[in-house]
Write an enzyme that holds these catalytic residues in place. Structure first.
Site, PDB file in Angstrom:
ATOM      1  N   PHE A 171       0.849  -1.205   0.000  1.00  0.00           N
ATOM      2  CA  PHE A 171       0.000   0.000   0.000  1.00  0.00           C
ATOM      3  C   PHE A 171       0.878   1.246   0.000  1.00  0.00           C
ATOM      4  CE2 PHE A 171      -3.839  -2.381   0.558  1.00  0.00           C
ATOM      5  CZ  PHE A 171      -3.454  -3.493   1.301  1.00  0.00           C
TER       6      PHE A 171
ATOM      7  N   GLU B 172       3.772   6.777  -3.519  1.00  0.00           N
ATOM      8  CA  GLU B 172       4.994   7.417  -4.019  1.00  0.00           C
ATOM      9  C   GLU B 172       5.189   8.685  -3.177  1.00  0.00           C
ATOM     10  OE1 GLU B 172       5.842   7.713  -8.131  1.00  0.00           O
ATOM     11  OE2 GLU B 172       4.809   5.836  -8.602  1.00  0.00           O
TER      12      GLU B 172
ATOM     13  N   ALA C 136      -9.776  18.461  -3.547  1.00  0.00           N
ATOM     14  CA  ALA C 136     -10.206  18.605  -4.948  1.00  0.00           C
ATOM     15  C   ALA C 136      -8.994  18.978  -5.800  1.00  0.00           C
ATOM     16  CB  ALA C 136     -11.275  19.688  -5.055  1.00  0.00           C
TER      17      ALA C 136
ATOM     18  N   CYS D 162      -0.759   3.811 -10.269  1.00  0.00           N
ATOM     19  CA  CYS D 162      -1.636   2.829  -9.618  1.00  0.00           C
ATOM     20  C   CYS D 162      -3.121   3.120  -9.709  1.00  0.00           C
ATOM     21  CB  CYS D 162      -1.206   2.667  -8.154  1.00  0.00           C
ATOM     22  SG  CYS D 162       0.372   1.850  -8.045  1.00  0.00           S
TER      23      CYS D 162
HETATM   24  C1  UDX Z   1       5.152  -2.268  -9.449  1.00  0.00           C
HETATM   25  C2  UDX Z   1       3.943  -2.782 -10.181  1.00  0.00           C
HETATM   26  O1  UDX Z   1       3.928  -2.150 -11.460  1.00  0.00           O
HETATM   27  C3  UDX Z   1       2.679  -2.386  -9.470  1.00  0.00           C
HETATM   28  O2  UDX Z   1       1.571  -3.068 -10.052  1.00  0.00           O
HETATM   29  C4  UDX Z   1       2.743  -2.835  -8.049  1.00  0.00           C
HETATM   30  O3  UDX Z   1       1.598  -2.354  -7.352  1.00  0.00           O
HETATM   31  C5  UDX Z   1       4.012  -2.331  -7.397  1.00  0.00           C
HETATM   32  O4  UDX Z   1       5.186  -2.730  -8.130  1.00  0.00           O
HETATM   33  P1  UDX Z   1       6.417  -0.032  -9.675  1.00  0.00           P
HETATM   34  O5  UDX Z   1       7.370  -0.234  -8.577  1.00  0.00           O
HETATM   35  O6  UDX Z   1       6.000   1.330 -10.070  1.00  0.00           O
HETATM   36  O7  UDX Z   1       5.081  -0.846  -9.409  1.00  0.00           O
HETATM   37  O8  UDX Z   1       6.963  -0.837 -10.916  1.00  0.00           O
HETATM   38  P2  UDX Z   1       7.693  -0.266 -12.206  1.00  0.00           P
HETATM   39  O9  UDX Z   1       8.088   1.131 -12.025  1.00  0.00           O
HETATM   40  O10 UDX Z   1       6.821  -0.679 -13.308  1.00  0.00           O
HETATM   41  O11 UDX Z   1       9.042  -1.114 -12.168  1.00  0.00           O
HETATM   42  C6  UDX Z   1       8.987  -2.472 -12.317  1.00  0.00           C
HETATM   43  C7  UDX Z   1      10.426  -2.940 -12.456  1.00  0.00           C
HETATM   44  O12 UDX Z   1      10.403  -4.315 -12.818  1.00  0.00           O
HETATM   45  C8  UDX Z   1      11.206  -2.210 -13.564  1.00  0.00           C
HETATM   46  O13 UDX Z   1      12.417  -1.770 -13.020  1.00  0.00           O
HETATM   47  C9  UDX Z   1      11.458  -3.290 -14.612  1.00  0.00           C
HETATM   48  O14 UDX Z   1      12.699  -3.158 -15.250  1.00  0.00           O
HETATM   49  C10 UDX Z   1      11.428  -4.548 -13.773  1.00  0.00           C
HETATM   50  N1  UDX Z   1      11.087  -5.773 -14.488  1.00  0.00           N
HETATM   51  C11 UDX Z   1      10.038  -5.781 -15.345  1.00  0.00           C
HETATM   52  C12 UDX Z   1      11.850  -6.929 -14.243  1.00  0.00           C
HETATM   53  O15 UDX Z   1      12.796  -6.904 -13.471  1.00  0.00           O
HETATM   54  N2  UDX Z   1      11.512  -8.089 -14.879  1.00  0.00           N
HETATM   55  C13 UDX Z   1      10.496  -8.129 -15.777  1.00  0.00           C
HETATM   56  O16 UDX Z   1      10.234  -9.193 -16.344  1.00  0.00           O
HETATM   57  C14 UDX Z   1       9.735  -6.940 -16.019  1.00  0.00           C
HETATM   58  C1  UDX Z   2      -1.674   5.141  -4.406  1.00  0.00           C
HETATM   59  C2  UDX Z   2      -2.237   4.632  -3.090  1.00  0.00           C
HETATM   60  O1  UDX Z   2      -2.379   5.733  -2.188  1.00  0.00           O
HETATM   61  C3  UDX Z   2      -1.287   3.601  -2.487  1.00  0.00           C
HETATM   62  O2  UDX Z   2      -1.839   3.074  -1.292  1.00  0.00           O
HETATM   63  C4  UDX Z   2      -1.074   2.483  -3.491  1.00  0.00           C
HETATM   64  O3  UDX Z   2      -0.185   1.517  -2.980  1.00  0.00           O
HETATM   65  C5  UDX Z   2      -0.526   3.043  -4.784  1.00  0.00           C
HETATM   66  O4  UDX Z   2      -1.417   4.049  -5.309  1.00  0.00           O
HETATM   67  P1  UDX Z   2       0.122   6.878  -5.200  1.00  0.00           P
HETATM   68  O5  UDX Z   2      -0.332   6.506  -6.550  1.00  0.00           O
HETATM   69  O6  UDX Z   2       1.572   6.950  -4.900  1.00  0.00           O
HETATM   70  O7  UDX Z   2      -0.496   5.820  -4.113  1.00  0.00           O
HETATM   71  O8  UDX Z   2      -0.458   8.312  -4.870  1.00  0.00           O
HETATM   72  P2  UDX Z   2      -1.640   8.917  -4.000  1.00  0.00           P
HETATM   73  O9  UDX Z   2      -1.042   9.659  -2.898  1.00  0.00           O
HETATM   74  O10 UDX Z   2      -2.656   7.880  -3.700  1.00  0.00           O
HETATM   75  O11 UDX Z   2      -2.278   9.965  -5.052  1.00  0.00           O
HETATM   76  C6  UDX Z   2      -2.820   9.428  -6.236  1.00  0.00           C
HETATM   77  C7  UDX Z   2      -3.385  10.588  -7.040  1.00  0.00           C
HETATM   78  O12 UDX Z   2      -4.535  11.119  -6.372  1.00  0.00           O
HETATM   79  C8  UDX Z   2      -2.409  11.748  -7.224  1.00  0.00           C
HETATM   80  O13 UDX Z   2      -2.539  12.250  -8.546  1.00  0.00           O
HETATM   81  C9  UDX Z   2      -2.900  12.762  -6.210  1.00  0.00           C
HETATM   82  O14 UDX Z   2      -2.593  14.092  -6.583  1.00  0.00           O
HETATM   83  C10 UDX Z   2      -4.400  12.524  -6.265  1.00  0.00           C
HETATM   84  N1  UDX Z   2      -5.096  12.947  -5.048  1.00  0.00           N
HETATM   85  C11 UDX Z   2      -4.788  12.339  -3.861  1.00  0.00           C
HETATM   86  C12 UDX Z   2      -6.059  13.944  -5.130  1.00  0.00           C
HETATM   87  O15 UDX Z   2      -6.315  14.484  -6.222  1.00  0.00           O
HETATM   88  N2  UDX Z   2      -6.721  14.319  -4.006  1.00  0.00           N
HETATM   89  C13 UDX Z   2      -6.442  13.745  -2.794  1.00  0.00           C
HETATM   90  O16 UDX Z   2      -7.051  14.144  -1.797  1.00  0.00           O
HETATM   91  C14 UDX Z   2      -5.448  12.738  -2.709  1.00  0.00           C
END
Ligand code: UDX
Ligand code: UDX
Length: 456
Positions: A174, A177, A278, A286
Site C-alpha cells: 500500500f 509514491e 479537490a 496505480c
Molecule cells: C510495481 C507494479 O507495477 C505495481 O503493479 C505494483 O503495485 C508495485 O510494483 P512499480 O514499482 O511502479 O510498481 O513498478 P515499475 O516502475 O513498473 O518497475 C517495475 C520494475 O520491474 C522495472 O524496473 C522493470 O525493469 C522490472 N522488471 C520488469 C523486471 O525486473 N523483470 C520483468 O520481467 C519486467
Molecule cells: C496510491 C495509493 O495511495 C497507495 O496506497 C497504493 O499503494 C498506490 O497508489 P500513489 O499513486 O503513490 O499511491 O499516490 P496517492 O497519494 O494515492 O495519489 C494518487 C493521485 O490522487 C495523485 O494524482 C494525487 O494528486 C491525487 N489525489 C490524492 C487527489 O487528487 N486528491 C487527494 O485528496 C489525494
C-alpha cells in the site's frame, strides 16, 4: 527418509533461522524501496532487475527515479556492503530464501493489466527453483487482478508446491509514491494471502523479524488479498472523484469553497479528512490503472462495475474542468502564453505516469498556446514526451515571467509559498488558475484567481 519428512525437517530449520535471506525482483519504486529497507534492517538482500542500465546505475548509487530518502538509503547500503544488485536471477534464487516479486503490471490499451512481466518472471523462477531443490517462499507484491495468483501463478509451481518446496503468498503493498520508505516501516496493515497455512506462517515469521512489534495482520486466501488491494485503491479513487464532483458544483455557486466543505465533512469520523482534496484528477502508476482493471474485471459479474465506471468518468472529465477555467477568462486562445507550475502526478515525486498534466498540456498545445513549464523534479520525464514543443524553465520566476496565465497543477510545497506580489510583478496579467487549491483566495483577492471548486 521419505521426501515429505525431509521437507518437514528442512522447513523447520528454515522457519527457525533468525534472518531469512531476501531477494527482490523488479526494482521500481516499490521493489527498490523494499530491497533497501530490508538490507538496512540487516537482512541479506539481493535486488534483481532485467534492466542492465538500471542495475549498473544502482551499483554506482544512482537510482533512476526520485523518491525521498531512497538516495541516502542506497548510499548507506552500498557503503556498508548491505546490498547486492544483479541481473542474474539464478545466482539470486540459490542464495536467498524468500523473494518479493515486484515486476511491473502496466495497463493495456483496453484497460486490463498486462501480465506478461509477471508470467515471464514466474516461469524463469520456476525453472531455477526446480533445480534448487530447497524450500523457497515466493511473495507476489505486484498488483494483479483477482484470481491471478490462483489461476496464473500457482499452476506454474504445481510440481514444487506438491513437494512442499515452494509456497506462494499474495502480499499486496500500500506504498504511496513520495512516502514509500515510511509506508514500508509503518504499514497500517499486512495482508497475507497464502496458498497454504504454511506459506503464511513463514511470511509472518519473516515480518516478526522485520518489524519486531508486528503490525496488524490479516491472513486470507490469495484472491481475497488481491481484491483487498483493488478495493483499497478503488475506494481512494472514489473519495477523490467524490470531492471533485462536489468541487464542480461549488464552481457554480458564488462564494462557495469546496475546501470549506471538505474540511467540514472530514470532521465526521466515518468520512475522515484524508483524500478529500479537490484537484485536476488523480494520476499515478496505480489508481488509474487499478481502477480500470477492476472495472474490466467486475464487468464479468452482472454490472458490478457501475460505480467504478462513474468514478473513472468523473476523473477523465476533471482535466476538462481545468481547461474550462482558462476558457472562462478568454485565455484558451492561440499565441497566449501560459505558465504551468507542476507536472508530476503529485508532489514529492518525479513520476508523470498518467499525470493529468500530460492531457492538459496536450490540449494547450492543440489550442496553439505558448506553453512554459516548471517542476522541481519531473521536467526530464516530461521532456521525453513533449520534447521541444514546450519551454522548460529552471525557476518559477522564469516560468511565470511575461505570461498571460499561470496554471498550478501539482501541490509542491515551494508553490504554496508564492506571493501575490510575485505574480503581479512578473506576469503580463496576473491570471492564476489554481487546480490544486494551494493558494489562499483571500490573499489573492486582488488578482484574477480562478480555482477548482471555488465559486466566484
Ligand atoms: C510495481 C507494479 O507495477 C505495481 O503493479 C505494483 O503495485 C508495485 O510494483 P512499480 O514499482 O511502479 O510498481 O513498478 P515499475 O516502475 O513498473 O518497475 C517495475 C520494475 O520491474 C522495472 O524496473 C522493470 O525493469 C522490472 N522488471 C520488469 C523486471 O525486473 N523483470 C520483468 O520481467 C519486467
Ligand atoms: C496510491 C495509493 O495511495 C497507495 O496506497 C497504493 O499503494 C498506490 O497508489 P500513489 O499513486 O503513490 O499511491 O499516490 P496517492 O497519494 O494515492 O495519489 C494518487 C493521485 O490522487 C495523485 O494524482 C494525487 O494528486 C491525487 N489525489 C490524492 C487527489 O487528487 N486528491 C487527494 O485528496 C489525494
Amino acid at each position: 527418509m521419505s521426501s515429505h519428512n525431509s521437507y518437514k525437517r528442512q522447513t523447520k530449520r528454515f522457519i527457525s533461522s533468525k534472518k531469512l535471506r531476501v531477494s527482490v525482483i523488479g526494482l521500481g519504486f516499490v521493489g527498490l524501496s523494499i530491497a533497501l529497507v530490508n538490507s538496512k534492517k540487516g537482512f541479506t538482500t539481493i535486488g534483481v532487475d532485467v534492466n542492465k542500465e538500471k542495475i549498473r546505475n544502482l551499483k554506482k548509487g544512482i537510482p533512476d527515479f526520485f523518491e525521498p530518502g531512497i538516495e541516502n538509503y542506497l548510499d548507506y547500503c552500498l557503503k556498508s556492503n548491505l546490498i547486492k544488485f544483479t541481473t542474474n536471477l539464478e545466482e539470486t534464487l540459490f542464495n536467498t530464501d524468500l523473494t518479493f516479486v515486484c515486476v511491473g503490471t502496466p495497463p493495456k490499451n483496453d484497460g486490463t493489466i498486462d501480465l506478461k512481466y509477471i508470467k515471464n518472471a514466474i516461469c524463469d523462477i520456476h525453472k531455477i527453483l526446480k533445480s534448487k531443490k530447497k524450500y523457497h517462499l515466493l511473495i507476489i507484491k505486484s498488483t494483479v487482478f483477482p484470481q491471478t495468483t490462483k489461476d496464473v501463478v500457482l499452476p506454474v509451481f504445481s510440481d514444487l508446491l506438491k513437494k512442499g518446496l515452494v509456497d506462494v503468498v499474495m502480499n499486496p503493498e500500500f506504498l504511496r509514491e513520495g512516502y514509500a520508505i515510511k509506508d514500508i516501516l509503518e504499514p497500517h496493515l499486512i495482508v497475507i494471502g497464502g496458498n497454504s497455512k504454511h506459506g503464511g506462517q513463514i511470511l509472518e515469521k519473516y515480518y516478526r523479524n522485520f518489524y519486531g512489534k508486528l503490525p496488524e495482520i490479516i491472513h486470507c486466501d490469495p484472491t481475497t488479498a488481491e481484491l483487498i488491494k483493488y478495493a483499497n485503491n478503488a475506494f481512494l479513487a472514489t473519495k477523490i472523484s467524490f470531492i471533485n464532483s462536489i468541487a464542480n458544483i461549488c464552481q457554480n455557486l458564488p462564494g462557495v469553497d469546496v475546501n470549506v466543505i471538505s474540511k467540514a465533512i472530514g470532521k465526521d469520523r466515518r468520512i475522515g479528512p484524508l483524500f478529500l482534496n479537490a484537484g485536476p484528477g488523480f494520476g499515478g502508476s496505480c489508481l488509474p490503472k487499478d481502477l480500470s482493471a477492476l472495472i474490466n474485471f467486475s464487468k464479468r459479474y452482472d454490472n458490478t462495475d457501475m460505480l467504478f465506471s462513474a468514478v473513472e468518468k468523473v476523473n477523465k472529465t476533471q482535466p476538462i474542468k481545468v481547461l474550462n477555467l482558462i476558457k472562462k477568462i478568454n485565455l484558451l486562445k492561440p499565441s497566449k502564453t501560459i505558465s504551468v507550475l507542476g507536472l508530476a502526478f503529485k508532489k514529492d515525486t518525479d513520476d508523470i505516469r498518467a499525470a493529468t498534466s500530460i492531457e492538459i498540456v496536450k490540449k494547450l498545445i492543440k489550442n496553439k498556446l505558448i506553453v512554459k513549464v516548471h517542476d522541481p523534479k519531473a521536467m526530464d520525464n516530461f521532456k521525453k514526451i513533449f520534447g521541444n514543443k514546450i519551454i522548460y524553465c529552471q525557476t518559477v520566476d522564469e516560468c511565470i515571467k511575461n505570461s498571460d496565465c499561470c496554471l498550478i497543477l501539482t501541490e509542491w510545497d515551494s508553490y504554496k509559498k508564492l506571493s501575490p506580489q510575485k505574480f503581479k510583478k512578473l506576469m503580463k496579467k496576473p491570471n492564476i488558475i489554481d487546480a490544486r487549491r494551494i493558494l489562499d483566495p483571500k490573499k489573492f483577492s486582488k488578482l484574477n484567481l480562478q480555482a477548482i471548486g471555488l465559486g466566484n
